[in-house]
Scaffold this active site. Structure first.
Site, PDB file in Angstrom:
ATOM      1  N   ALA A   1       0.850  -1.202   0.000  1.00 12.71           N
ATOM      2  CA  ALA A   1       0.000   0.000   0.000  1.00 12.71           C
ATOM      3  C   ALA A   1       0.878   1.243   0.000  1.00 12.71           C
ATOM      4  O   ALA A   1       1.327   1.706   1.049  1.00 12.71           O
ATOM      5  CB  ALA A   1      -0.937  -0.003   1.208  1.00 12.71           C
TER       6      ALA A   1
ATOM      7  N   ARG B   1      34.947  27.253 -16.380  1.00 13.53           N
ATOM      8  CA  ARG B   1      35.353  26.232 -17.364  1.00 13.53           C
ATOM      9  C   ARG B   1      35.522  26.854 -18.748  1.00 13.53           C
ATOM     10  O   ARG B   1      34.593  27.484 -19.269  1.00 13.53           O
ATOM     11  CB  ARG B   1      34.268  25.146 -17.400  1.00 13.53           C
TER      12      ARG B   1
ATOM     13  N   GLY C   1      31.585  15.649 -17.888  1.00 12.12           N
ATOM     14  CA  GLY C   1      32.220  14.525 -17.185  1.00 12.12           C
ATOM     15  C   GLY C   1      32.406  14.811 -15.704  1.00 12.12           C
ATOM     16  O   GLY C   1      32.256  13.925 -14.855  1.00 12.12           O
TER      17      GLY C   1
ATOM     18  N   GLU D   1       5.982  11.201  -0.176  1.00 15.51           N
ATOM     19  CA  GLU D   1       4.857  12.069   0.226  1.00 15.51           C
ATOM     20  C   GLU D   1       3.849  12.230  -0.922  1.00 15.51           C
ATOM     21  O   GLU D   1       3.230  13.272  -1.109  1.00 15.51           O
ATOM     22  CB  GLU D   1       5.359  13.411   0.772  1.00 15.51           C
TER      23      GLU D   1
ATOM     24  N   THR E   1       3.425  10.364  -5.011  1.00 13.91           N
ATOM     25  CA  THR E   1       4.113  10.467  -6.304  1.00 13.91           C
ATOM     26  C   THR E   1       3.549  11.641  -7.122  1.00 13.91           C
ATOM     27  O   THR E   1       2.459  12.151  -6.829  1.00 13.91           O
ATOM     28  CB  THR E   1       3.901   9.184  -7.132  1.00 13.91           C
TER      29      THR E   1
ATOM     30  N   GLU F   1       2.229  11.344  -9.877  1.00 16.76           N
ATOM     31  CA  GLU F   1       0.954  10.867 -10.442  1.00 16.76           C
ATOM     32  C   GLU F   1      -0.184  11.095  -9.439  1.00 16.76           C
ATOM     33  O   GLU F   1      -1.287  11.530  -9.809  1.00 16.76           O
ATOM     34  CB  GLU F   1       1.075   9.374 -10.807  1.00 16.76           C
TER      35      GLU F   1
END
Ligand code: CAA
Length: 381
Positions: free
Chosen positions: A129, A266, A338, A361, A363, A365
């Site tokens: 459940a 970078r 990377g 808590e 999903t 959905e």
């Protein structure tokens, strides 16, 4: 709706941000690597009144309110997401005991939660459940002045660290299924805690299963009335979902900040990669989505603070923040290339930590189910 923070909320933001940056962030990688429960962080949160933010001083709390609480979770999450979930669930459990508990229950458990004597646990989910929370099978059968609990719970945050766990169980099947909530303390005969789960992220948070084998719990430890357990669990989760929204925003903000710093340093093709539009668009999209997420989450917190209904708004904030946060963390890893994929940089941890925010808590959905039901109910009025 106005989202200007009060003087007190700004002070809490400043205090928690400084604590999180100076004390929690430097240890977060080690906590993750060692899967170590951040005991000292939880102690510090307790000292500063951040584990009982949603109930009054009379019970040991700091009653800072839902908006201040949300900001605090966000700041902690940006530094150490494992600490943030331990904090969030403890606050959620304390608030539920304050809202639905008797004066005796409040006196017994709330000061202990706020002072960090133990964390708070929330025992709803079972092996069979999860999303269908009403489908729980753990039983609580009345016997004299006790209930006898049998069954098991899984994925319980703070489960082995809790001084009190709200355990939801079936107290009747006829004429219709009745679910009640109980306050369960560690050390009761027949109550055992399983081994820690080996998780993808939030590796410092305590996640265990709980088993009840003829475990006797006094009737006075029922939270709310018989049959109110499901409503109590759902109401607790409404507030909890605001906390998870801000946790996701905090984690994603940290990932975005790391990506911005990296992109400015970078160099490729003789210039910082921040000068390339491909990188700028990723940063811009992530920042825009995080602002939108935060506005939705603040709206839910502000409604809660005003005592107005917020179920739909909490679910909207949760689904959007967790999904936008995941997208932002993916982009951060992509920007670091990377270096984003190795543990020398924090963004791979942020990505692992944020994944579960679309799952626990409720999903994504289930959040959509909650939102759609409310829309359809309104439309049919
Ligand atoms: N507040 C108060 N009461 C509520 C409520 C709410 N938000 N939502 C529902 N209820 C009440 C209803 O009014 C109804 O009461 P009546 O029977 O008196 O009419 C009762 O609860 C049943 O409601 P539903 O008919 O809507 O129930 P359902 O079975 O159809 O489904 C659900 C509801 C929304 C799908 C729910 O099961 C749900 O939220 N599922 C997800 C569970 C979840 O979030 N689990 C998270 C686990 S805890 C966790 O992750 C914490 C952690 O450790 C980090």
């Amino acid at each position: 709706m106005c989202f200007d923070l009060t003087e007190e909320q700004l002070q809490i933001e400043e205090m928690v941000r400084s604590l999180a940056r100076n004390e929690f962030a430097p240890k977060a990688a080690e906590i993750d690597e060692a899967s170590r429960y951040p005991e000292e962080n939880m102690r510090k949160l307790a000292e500063l009144g951040l584990l009982g933010m949603l109930y009054p001083a009379e019970y040991g709390g700091s009653e800072a309110g839902p908006v201040a609480y949300a900001i605090a979770v966000r700041e902690v999450a940006a530094a150490c997401a494992s600490t943030a979930v331990g904090m969030a669930v403890t606050n959620m459990v304390g608030e539920a005991i304050f809202r639905f508990g008797t004066v005796e229950q409040r006196r017994k458990y709330l000061p202990a939660l706020a002072s960090g004597k133990g964390a708070g646990g929330f025992g709803l989910t079972e092996p069979s459940a999860g999303s269908d929370a009403f489908g729980i099978a753990t039983t609580a059968v009345r016997e004299g002045d006790s209930y006898i609990l049998n069954g098991s719970k899984v994925f319980i945050t703070n489960g082995s660290r809790a001084c009190v766990t709200i355990v939801v169980a079936v107290t009747a099947r006829e004429p219709k299924k009745e679910i009640s909530a109980f306050l369960v303390e560690p050390g009761l005969r027949g109550f055992s805690v399983g081994k820690p789960e080996h998780k993808m992220g939030l590796r410092g948070s305590d996640t265990v299963s709980l088993s009840f084998d003829d475990c006797r719990v006094a009737t006075e430890n029922m939270l709310g009335a018989a049959g109110e357990g499901f409503r109590i669990a759902m109401a607790a989760l409404d507030g909890g979902r605001i906390g998870i929204s801000f946790q996701a925003v905090g984690i994603a903000r940290a990932a975005l900040e790391a990506a911005i710093a990296y992109a400015k340093e970078r160099k490729q093709f003789d210039r910082p990669i921040a000068e390339f539009q491909a990188i700028q668009w990723m940063l811009a999209d992530a920042a825009t989505e995080l602002d939108a997420a935060q506005l939705l989450a603040f709206r839910a917190a502000a409604l809660k603070e005003k005592g107005k209904p917020f179920t739909r708004e909490a679910s909207m904030a949760k689904v959007f923040s967790s999904e936008a946060g995941n997208r932002a963390c993916h982009k951060a890893v992509q920007i670091l290339g990377g270096y984003g994929y190795i543990r020398d940089y924090p963004v791979e941890r942020h990505l692992r930590d944020i994944k579960v925010s679309t799952i626990y808590e409720g999903t994504s959905e289930i959040q959509r189910v909650v939102i759609a039901r409310e829309l359809l109910r309104r439309a049919s009025r």
